[in-house]
Design an enzyme around this catalytic site. Structure first.
Site, PDB file in Angstrom:
ATOM      1  N   ASN A   1     -19.088  -4.021  23.207  1.00 15.21           N
ATOM      2  CA  ASN A   1     -20.079  -4.203  22.133  1.00 15.21           C
ATOM      3  C   ASN A   1     -20.938  -2.947  21.951  1.00 15.21           C
ATOM      4  O   ASN A   1     -21.088  -2.452  20.832  1.00 15.21           O
ATOM      5  CB  ASN A   1     -20.963  -5.415  22.426  1.00 15.21           C
ATOM      6  CG  ASN A   1     -20.156  -6.704  22.498  1.00 15.21           C
ATOM      7  OD1 ASN A   1     -18.967  -6.709  22.168  1.00 15.21           O
ATOM      8  ND2 ASN A   1     -20.767  -7.784  22.939  1.00 15.21           N
TER       9      ASN A   1
ATOM     10  N   GLU B   1      -9.853   8.763 -14.516  1.00 17.38           N
ATOM     11  CA  GLU B   1      -9.693   7.305 -14.607  1.00 17.38           C
ATOM     12  C   GLU B   1      -9.804   6.650 -13.230  1.00 17.38           C
ATOM     13  O   GLU B   1     -10.397   5.573 -13.089  1.00 17.38           O
ATOM     14  CB  GLU B   1      -8.338   6.965 -15.225  1.00 17.38           C
ATOM     15  CG  GLU B   1      -8.244   7.329 -16.686  1.00 17.38           C
ATOM     16  CD  GLU B   1      -6.832   7.143 -17.189  1.00 17.38           C
ATOM     17  OE1 GLU B   1      -6.540   6.121 -17.824  1.00 17.38           O
ATOM     18  OE2 GLU B   1      -5.990   8.031 -16.935  1.00 17.38           O
TER      19      GLU B   1
ATOM     20  N   SER C   1       3.195  11.794 -19.143  1.00 16.12           N
ATOM     21  CA  SER C   1       3.716  10.443 -19.294  1.00 16.12           C
ATOM     22  C   SER C   1       5.216  10.471 -19.049  1.00 16.12           C
ATOM     23  O   SER C   1       5.897  11.427 -19.424  1.00 16.12           O
ATOM     24  CB  SER C   1       3.430   9.949 -20.716  1.00 16.12           C
ATOM     25  OG  SER C   1       4.312   8.891 -21.045  1.00 16.12           O
TER      26      SER C   1
ATOM     27  N   TYR D   1     -24.062  -9.638  19.149  1.00 13.90           N
ATOM     28  CA  TYR D   1     -22.729  -9.253  18.669  1.00 13.90           C
ATOM     29  C   TYR D   1     -21.937 -10.479  18.263  1.00 13.90           C
ATOM     30  O   TYR D   1     -21.995 -11.534  18.895  1.00 13.90           O
ATOM     31  CB  TYR D   1     -21.956  -8.496  19.767  1.00 13.90           C
ATOM     32  CG  TYR D   1     -20.545  -8.137  19.320  1.00 13.90           C
ATOM     33  CD1 TYR D   1     -20.311  -7.000  18.557  1.00 13.90           C
ATOM     34  CD2 TYR D   1     -19.455  -8.956  19.633  1.00 13.90           C
ATOM     35  CE1 TYR D   1     -19.032  -6.682  18.109  1.00 13.90           C
ATOM     36  CE2 TYR D   1     -18.182  -8.638  19.191  1.00 13.90           C
ATOM     37  CZ  TYR D   1     -17.972  -7.504  18.438  1.00 13.90           C
ATOM     38  OH  TYR D   1     -16.715  -7.207  17.996  1.00 13.90           O
TER      39      TYR D   1
ATOM     40  N   LYS E   1       1.975  13.491 -24.055  1.00 16.74           N
ATOM     41  CA  LYS E   1       0.787  13.031 -23.347  1.00 16.74           C
ATOM     42  C   LYS E   1       0.310  13.970 -22.244  1.00 16.74           C
ATOM     43  O   LYS E   1       1.091  14.587 -21.536  1.00 16.74           O
ATOM     44  CB  LYS E   1       1.046  11.656 -22.704  1.00 16.74           C
ATOM     45  CG  LYS E   1       1.195  10.515 -23.663  1.00 16.74           C
ATOM     46  CD  LYS E   1      -0.010  10.293 -24.551  1.00 16.74           C
ATOM     47  CE  LYS E   1      -1.183   9.699 -23.783  1.00 16.74           C
ATOM     48  NZ  LYS E   1      -0.890   8.363 -23.271  1.00 16.74           N
TER      49      LYS E   1
ATOM     50  N   HIS F   1     -26.515   5.098 -26.483  1.00 21.51           N
ATOM     51  CA  HIS F   1     -25.638   4.019 -26.986  1.00 21.51           C
ATOM     52  C   HIS F   1     -24.266   4.567 -27.369  1.00 21.51           C
ATOM     53  O   HIS F   1     -23.587   3.991 -28.215  1.00 21.51           O
ATOM     54  CB  HIS F   1     -26.259   3.291 -28.185  1.00 21.51           C
ATOM     55  CG  HIS F   1     -27.706   2.930 -28.006  1.00 21.51           C
ATOM     56  ND1 HIS F   1     -28.110   1.716 -27.497  1.00 21.51           N
ATOM     57  CD2 HIS F   1     -28.845   3.645 -28.214  1.00 21.51           C
ATOM     58  CE1 HIS F   1     -29.437   1.685 -27.432  1.00 21.51           C
ATOM     59  NE2 HIS F   1     -29.904   2.853 -27.854  1.00 21.51           N
TER      60      HIS F   1
HETATM   61  N1  ARG Z   1     -12.776  -4.138  18.544  1.00 21.32           N
HETATM   62  C1  ARG Z   1     -14.026  -4.768  18.745  1.00 21.32           C
HETATM   63  C2  ARG Z   1     -15.018  -4.384  17.610  1.00 21.32           C
HETATM   64  O1  ARG Z   1     -14.710  -3.500  16.895  1.00 21.32           O
HETATM   65  C3  ARG Z   1     -14.596  -4.375  20.021  1.00 21.32           C
HETATM   66  C4  ARG Z   1     -15.649  -5.276  20.522  1.00 21.32           C
HETATM   67  C5  ARG Z   1     -15.055  -6.499  21.092  1.00 21.32           C
HETATM   68  N2  ARG Z   1     -16.046  -7.208  21.798  1.00 21.32           N
HETATM   69  C6  ARG Z   1     -15.895  -8.463  22.185  1.00 21.32           C
HETATM   70  N3  ARG Z   1     -16.872  -9.033  22.785  1.00 21.32           N
HETATM   71  N4  ARG Z   1     -14.791  -9.115  21.930  1.00 21.32           N
HETATM   72  O2  ARG Z   1     -16.050  -4.975  17.419  1.00 21.32           O
END
Ligand code: ARG
Length: 475
Positions: free
Chosen positions: A122, A302, A289, A329, A295, A168
């Site tokens: 995390n 675009e 084209s 998380y 063209k 406009h």
């Molecule tokens: N690949 C995961 C992400 O991008 C990593 C973290 C995973 N963490 C967990 N507690 N499963 O978030």
């Protein structure tokens, strides 16, 4: 179904959480939850994060210096393998973090198994993405400044060329081409500033937050933040791993760049049409084209227009992902990467292509000026001429409006009608002559030559300032 005894389980080895689980991960789980297919590009940042973390572990005497050096050597090997494209990913590598840790453990043995001490994926993945953003957003900002340079150069070259200014999408008053080009240049300046501003909030290290609450080990998040070159460490571990507003903010900044490019794109589509005929694309930046031999199509312009939709989607999709998520998380956050990578990739490509297209386009001044020289483009100047002689503006507007109506009804040229009008006369009629109106846009920031000359210098200064800022900001 138990995948632990299936083929997936066999060649995957052990999951990171194998101690707690009896069975291995199901193939469908791996297929659905893996992020390696898109987060592998974070490898340099993942290695950088691990290097800092390992130094931090040794600094806090959680691992020995010998262990540190052996893990650092393994990380260096992984770096070499990744750089050479020789790194072998395995089926069980769920994400880039898992893959690198697995390889470090293969290379460094028991010391490698200590790499993840006090760390969670995390804080690890949050750190990686922030490191990636710091590098890549600055690179985008540099590309915007490169495009601004081209606009500046084309504005300088455009000299006295003028074209209709529109409201406009109706012809309103003539403006210098330089003025029109710089209008886009100033919008891009704000885009650069927005990105640099967003980077201040990206520049915070989450490393040391662990899974969500910090650690019982004597880690030093300030030490690792410093080693990684972050301006600061997190203030709150839940917030460190449980927030992605910095990603949303970057996606917004990139979406606005996309929208600004789409507006330039739309003008190029118009200007290169036979109807306008204001500009001709260089062969290298136009397409033909497959069927229509005559063209020449403005596909870059675009797509700059079309892909803005996708950039808005990257932003709004991710905002929807974040909405209502409880701290801290959640796996949902893994969904931050694809929109972020997509937005950065698409904007980088768009900036390069638009820059080349604008650098090489040729203008057709006589078409621009002929369109701007329609007599009615001077109507406001006629009214202002009366104002300068004491007529209240509303009355002046009505006098000139009536003449324009008679002109459009076929009663004669506007110049002739003005000349014959007792309130106006031949002096005022001179204002209707080609090329006169644009000269009269004299106020600061206005569209006439003297004001634009000042503006060009201010814009040159702005671009130099932004160039210095993005160069110094190679964070
Ligand atoms: N690949 C995961 C992400 O991008 C990593 C973290 C995973 N963490 C967990 N507690 N499963 O978030």
């Amino acid at each position: 179904m138990s995948a632990g005894d299936g083929e997936q389980g066999a060649d995957q080895g052990r999951a990171l959480w194998h101690g707690r689980f009896e069975g291995g991960p199901a193939a469908e789980l791996m297929a659905y939850t893996e992020s390696l297919s898109f987060d592998r590009r974070l490898w340099p940042d993942d290695i950088a994060g691990s290097v800092a973390h390992v130094h931090g572990l040794a600094h806090s005497q959680i691992i020995s210096e010998v262990e540190r050096d052996s893990v650092l050597a393994a990380l260096q090997t992984v770096h070499d393998e990744m750089s050479r494209g020789a790194f072998q990913f395995l089926a069980g590598d769920e994400d880039i973090h898992t893959a690198i840790e697995r390889r470090v453990t293969e290379l460094a043995g028991p010391a490698g198994a200590k790499l993840h001490t006090g760390r969670s994926r995390n804080d690890q993945s949050a750190t990686d993405v922030r490191l990636w953003m710091k590098r890549e957003l600055v690179a985008v900002a540099v590309r915007i400044v490169d495009l601004q340079d081209v606009l500046l150069q084309r504005a300088v070259e455009a000299g006295p060329v003028y074209l209709p200014g529109y409201t406009h999408l109706q012809r309103a008053q003539p403006v210098l081409l330089a003025h029109h080009l710089l209008a886009h240049g100033w919008a891009l300046a704000r885009d650069v500033e927005r990105i640099l501003d967003a980077l201040d909030r990206v520049d915070v290290s989450p490393l040391g937050a662990g899974a969500l609450a910090g650690s019982s080990l004597p880690l030093d998040p300030d030490y690792t933040a410093d080693r990684l070159g972050f301006a600061a460490r997190f203030e709150n571990s839940l917030d460190a791993v449980g927030s992605r507003d910095h990603v949303a903010e970057a996606l917004f900044a990139l979406a606005v760049v996309g929208i600004n490019l789409s507006r330039i794109g739309e003008e190029f589509v118009l200007w290169t049409s036979e109807e306008f005929g204001f500009a001709k694309l260089d062969d290298g930046y136009a397409t033909g084209s497959s069927m229509l031999p005559q063209k020449k199509n403005p596909d870059i312009a675009e797509l700059a227009r079309g892909k803005a939709g996708r950039l808005i989607g990257d932003l709004t999709g991710f905002l929807a992902t974040m909405k209502g998520l409880p701290l801290s998380y959640n796996r949902d956050y893994q969904e931050d990467k694809e929109p972020l990578f997509d937005a950065v990739d698409q904007i980088s490509l768009a900036l390069g292509a638009m820059r080349g297209m604008i650098a090489t386009v040729s203008w057709v001044p006589n078409r621009m000026q002929a369109a701007a020289d329609s007599e009615t483009g001077s109507a406001t100047d006629l009214a202002e001429w009366l104002v300068q002689r004491g007529t209240p503006f509303r009355d002046a507007h009505a006098v000139v409006g009536a003449l324009v109506r008679r002109h459009l009804a076929g009663e004669g040229s506007l110049a002739a009608l003005v000349s014959a009008d007792p309130a106006l006369g031949p002096d005022a009629a001179a204002l209707v002559a080609p090329g006169v109106a644009v000269q009269r846009r004299t106020t600061a920031g206005g569209a006439g030559p003297a004001a634009v000359a000042v503006q060009l210098e201010r814009f040159r200064h702005k671009v130099a300032q932004l160039r210095a800022a993005v160069t110094a900001d190679l964070r």
